[in-house]
Scaffold this motif. Structure first.
Motif: not given
Length: 161
Positions: A2, A26, A28, A33, A36-37, A40-42
């Protein structure tokens, strides 16, 4: 991986660089963001690169939330702000990466951190597993001779981005 950075040119440069090296990334544009990201996508994220100066939630507040969710992930602070060494080390992050980024050193550090993470599949204790690294800005030279004698292999000059 991330990448959280509000500067679109830095974010896009990191995205291209890391994709070119074969990493799934990913990206952001702000701290809110990022949190939150990550929530959701850990399961897809194995390393965090977080800028300190972001809107909605600054880098330190963002890091607090991200580390709270998963304290065992390697975290790299990316910043152009001076004098962040002590704060970064105290926060338990894996590295402080100064802008302009020394690209070869960054790639080497990411590779090392991810390799260490893959080798260490023991149950997590909530403790940070990585020693602290300080990547100085590309082209950095010290005014002090002792600093060059004790230089880290991650502090050599490289590409200015």
């Amino acid at each position: 991986m991330l990448v959280a950075d509000d500067d679109e040119s830095v974010r896009e440069s990191l995205l291209k660089l890391l994709h070119g090296e074969g990493y799934q990334v990913v990206s952001v544009a702000n701290g809110a963001e990022a949190v939150e990201t990550f929530r959701l996508e850990q399961h897809r994220i194995d390393l965090l690169l977080v800028d300190l100066n972001m809107p909605l939630k600054n880098g330190w507040a963002t890091l607090d939330r991200l580390i709270e969710v998963n304290p065992s992930l390697p975290v790299l602070i990316v910043t152009g702000q001076p004098n962040q060494f002590e704060l970064a080390e105290a926060a338990g992050v894996s590295a402080l990466v100064e802008k302009p980024i020394d690209v070869p050193a960054l790639l080497l550090l990411i590779q090392k951190l991810l390799a260490g993470r893959m080798e260490s599949r023991l149950p997590r204790t909530g403790q940070r597993e990585f020693p602290f690294h300080h990547l100085r800005a590309a082209g950095y030279t010290s005014r002090y001779s002792w600093a060059e004698q004790n230089a880290s292999p991650y502090s050599h000059g490289g590409l200015n981005e």
